[in-house]
Design an enzyme around this catalytic site. Structure first.
Site, PDB file in Angstrom:
ATOM      1  N   ARG A  81       0.855  -1.184   0.000  1.00 51.08           N
ATOM      2  CA  ARG A  81       0.000   0.000   0.000  1.00 51.08           C
ATOM      3  C   ARG A  81       0.893   1.236   0.000  1.00 51.08           C
ATOM      4  O   ARG A  81       1.667   1.447   0.932  1.00 51.08           O
ATOM      5  CB  ARG A  81      -0.897  -0.018   1.242  1.00 51.08           C
ATOM      6  N   HIS A 125      -2.570  11.021   0.875  1.00 53.02           N
ATOM      7  CA  HIS A 125      -2.089  10.751   2.234  1.00 53.02           C
ATOM      8  C   HIS A 125      -1.429  12.036   2.744  1.00 53.02           C
ATOM      9  O   HIS A 125      -0.244  12.081   3.031  1.00 53.02           O
ATOM     10  CB  HIS A 125      -1.139   9.552   2.235  1.00 53.02           C
ATOM     11  N   ASN A 300      -7.695   1.685   9.683  1.00 52.83           N
ATOM     12  CA  ASN A 300      -6.402   1.868  10.344  1.00 52.83           C
ATOM     13  C   ASN A 300      -6.650   1.828  11.839  1.00 52.83           C
ATOM     14  O   ASN A 300      -7.506   2.557  12.359  1.00 52.83           O
ATOM     15  CB  ASN A 300      -5.780   3.226   9.984  1.00 52.83           C
TER      16      ASN A 300
HETATM   17  C1  GBH Z   1      -1.517   6.941  10.770  1.00 51.68           C
HETATM   18  O1  GBH Z   1      -2.057   7.961  11.506  1.00 51.68           O
HETATM   19  C2  GBH Z   1      -1.047   7.513   9.479  1.00 51.68           C
HETATM   20  O2  GBH Z   1      -1.873   7.126   8.407  1.00 51.68           O
HETATM   21  C3  GBH Z   1       0.397   7.246   9.169  1.00 51.68           C
HETATM   22  O3  GBH Z   1       0.825   8.102   8.180  1.00 51.68           O
HETATM   23  C4  GBH Z   1       1.195   7.357  10.445  1.00 51.68           C
HETATM   24  O4  GBH Z   1       2.570   7.270  10.209  1.00 51.68           O
HETATM   25  C5  GBH Z   1       0.758   6.255  11.358  1.00 51.68           C
HETATM   26  O5  GBH Z   1      -0.612   6.275  11.563  1.00 51.68           O
HETATM   27  C6  GBH Z   1       1.444   6.255  12.717  1.00 51.68           C
HETATM   28  O6  GBH Z   1       1.110   7.385  13.456  1.00 51.68           O
HETATM   29  O7  GBH Z   1      -4.160  11.322  19.504  1.00 51.68           O
HETATM   30  O8  GBH Z   1      -3.145  10.239  21.419  1.00 51.68           O
HETATM   31  O9  GBH Z   1      -5.520  10.062  21.112  1.00 51.68           O
HETATM   32  C7  GBH Z   1      -2.580   7.596  12.752  1.00 51.68           C
HETATM   33  C8  GBH Z   1      -3.058   8.828  13.458  1.00 51.68           C
HETATM   34  C9  GBH Z   1      -3.120   7.832  15.608  1.00 51.68           C
HETATM   35  C10 GBH Z   1      -4.430   9.782  15.068  1.00 51.68           C
HETATM   36  C11 GBH Z   1      -3.897   7.664  16.857  1.00 51.68           C
HETATM   37  C12 GBH Z   1      -5.208   9.584  16.308  1.00 51.68           C
HETATM   38  C13 GBH Z   1      -5.083   8.757  18.515  1.00 51.68           C
HETATM   39  C14 GBH Z   1      -4.077   8.757  19.605  1.00 51.68           C
HETATM   40  N1  GBH Z   1      -3.864   8.526  14.597  1.00 51.68           N
HETATM   41  N2  GBH Z   1      -4.389   8.946  17.289  1.00 51.68           N
HETATM   42  S1  GBH Z   1      -4.220  10.194  20.493  1.00 51.68           S
END
Ligand code: GBH
Length: 485
Positions: A81, A125, A300
């Site tokens: 992906r 993205h 995700n």
């Molecule tokens: C993904 O985002 C992305 O698609 C990717 O690009 C990135 O590298 C990967 O994950 C790792 O981060 O804000 O403390 O409550 C995930 C983004 C992660 C946003 C979890 C909301 C909740 C945790 N999300 N987050 S918190």
């Protein structure tokens, strides 16, 4: 240490993959006719990313993609992906294409196909062309139309090489982190803009889906990837906490699921946010444009949230789960919701490790949308990897994280959810947005001085999983995770 093991066997048809995203790995920011994106601007603005890190070089994948495909082949990946950088193929976001950029992706896709690896391509993205941001970005309705034209162009240029097109990755992050909390590009902190952006992202998804099918035929497979929030009440007996979790579900999940899969925004959501916006950005006919057949929903998943409802006048307590409530929070309209600081074993992101949240999410989606095909398009963990004297990275913690989440996927499949595949995030250590290069999610280590790639133990382990279709799940809870606060 010996520990009891549960063995999980996956269906032969299950797709095993890994994921990356353009700005996080490509580098070559000023090469090949690429235009500027909002992440170039943001990461080059002092104070926005840790250590001022940028994606200028990243994993230099733009030059090393052949080597990276060999690596994927070595691991036996069945699918990969990736995302297309819009400013690389259409530098200004509208109008003429940049042939060099298109050729880069055409060669990359050909390389994957030759290697027997199925590409799953995400159109967006997070790297919006800067020129479109200058005109208002996702707060401007025109961006949705521009996105559809870009999608149409990509379907024309690359359509014969791509089985599944994904419109957007995690519009929640784009809307709320980009426009409400400001921790992502473009770094705005305006709740009304965030809700406007969410609607325009939904519209962009619908218009792009239609455009892709106009080019490639009505059978063309289209998906969207969402980061849906599994939210639990701090006290499951408390009606107030349950209500807080329900409101998080509305603002975080149903703002996308509603229009895309049900054809409407929940009335509760529009009422809840009425003090922020009158929702006049939703024009007549929009909901019909947005609701298009979704062939597979990308999910995700990383972690769960615990919330409680604050009493009137009560200030949020000690920790607020990394995002907090009130000003600067991504959680628009939820000022009285406290996100608890996670406890127990955490990843290096400070996120708790709760595989049953993934089971809960997949089975809930299966129930709500009656057999909708699902794909785990991202799951994985950052840990503070150490390189041992033997040069290896013994990341047992990451193996355990992935194994336990695959266990949850297997259980969901057993209980009837149509989960078609799993993509570990990420193939390579990479630019982790506001965290720069300080957080490593890869199953392959990248030495940022030399660009040398070294498969971690988790990569070898994952290769075995792919080869056998079997996951040995450690029965001991949370093995190998770092203890949190
Ligand atoms: C993904 O985002 C992305 O698609 C990717 O690009 C990135 O590298 C990967 O994950 C790792 O981060 O804000 O403390 O409550 C995930 C983004 C992660 C946003 C979890 C909301 C909740 C945790 N999300 N987050 S918190």
């Amino acid at each position: 240490m010996t520990q009891p093991i549960i063995e999980r066997r996956f269906p032969d048809s299950f797709v095993w993959g890994s994921a990356t995203a353009s700005y996080q790995i490509e580098g070559a920011a000023n090469e090949g006719g690429r235009g500027r994106s909002i992440w170039d601007t943001f990461s080059h603005t002092p104070g926005k990313t840790l250590n001022g890190d940028t994606g200028d070089v990243a994993d230099d994948h733009y030059h090393r993609w052949r080597e990276d495909i060999s690596l994927m082949q070595e691991l036996g990946l069945q699918s990969y992906r990736l995302s297309i950088a819009w400013p690389r193929v259409q530098p200004g976001g509208t109008g003429v294409l940049n042939a060099e950029g298109v050729t880069f992706y055409r060669d990359l896709l050909d390389g994957l196909i030759e290697a027997g690896i199925d590409p799953v391509v995400t159109l967006y993205h997070w790297d919006l062309p800067q020129e479109l941001q200058d005109a208002g970005g996702w707060a401007n309705r025109e961006t949705a139309y521009a996105f559809a034209e870009y999608a149409r162009a990509m379907a024309r240029e690359l359509g014969d090489r791509v089985k599944v097109w994904t419109t957007l990755n995690e519009p929640w992050c784009t809307a709320y982190l980009g426009y409400a909390s400001g921790v992502h590009a473009p770094g705005h902190t305006d709740p009304a803009e965030a809700l406007t952006a969410a609607h325009h992202l939904n519209l962009a998804h619908g218009l792009a889906t239609t455009a892709v099918r106009e080019v490639l035929g009505q059978d063309a497979q289209v998906s969207i990837t969402l980061n849906l929030h599994v939210t639990r009440p701090a006290d499951p007996e408390s009606a107030a906490d349950l209500d807080a979790a329900h409101r998080v579900d509305l603002v975080g999940n149903h703002i996308f699921l509603g229009p895309i899969l049900d054809g409407s925004y929940p009335m509760e959501l529009t009422e809840l946010t009425r003090h922020v916006t009158d929702w006049s950005f939703v024009r007549e006919g929009d909901l019909n444009l947005i609701r298009q057949r979704v062939d597979v929903l990308g999910v995700n998943y990383y972690s769960t949230n615990y919330v409680r409802q604050l009493a009137p006048g009560e200030a949020p307590g000690g920790g607020s789960g990394g995002h907090g409530s009130g000003a600067g929070s991504p959680w628009v309209s939820l000022d009285d919701v406290e996100f608890l600081a996670p406890t127990g074993p955490l990843t290096a992101m400070g996120w708790n490790i709760e595989p049953d949240g993934l089971y809960e999410l997949l089975t809930a989606l299966d129930n709500a949308y009656d057999g909708l095909p699902l794909m785990v398009t991202e799951n994985g963990a950052a840990f503070d990897d150490e390189v041992s004297d033997d040069g290896k990275i013994h990341d047992t913690n990451r193996i355990n994280y992935v194994a336990r989440h695959l266990d949850a996927v297997a259980q969901a499949i057993e209980d009837g959810a149509d989960v078609r595949g799993y993509f570990v995030w990420s193939l390579l250590d990479n630019f982790e947005w506001a965290w720069g290069y300080t957080r490593r999610f890869g199953i392959v280590r990248v030495d940022y001085d030399t660009q040398v790639r070294t498969p971690k133990d988790s990569a070898r382990w994952y290769a075995d999983v792919i080869r056998t279709g079997i996951v040995n799940v450690p029965a001991t809870a949370n093995v190998g995770a770092t203890e949190g606060v």
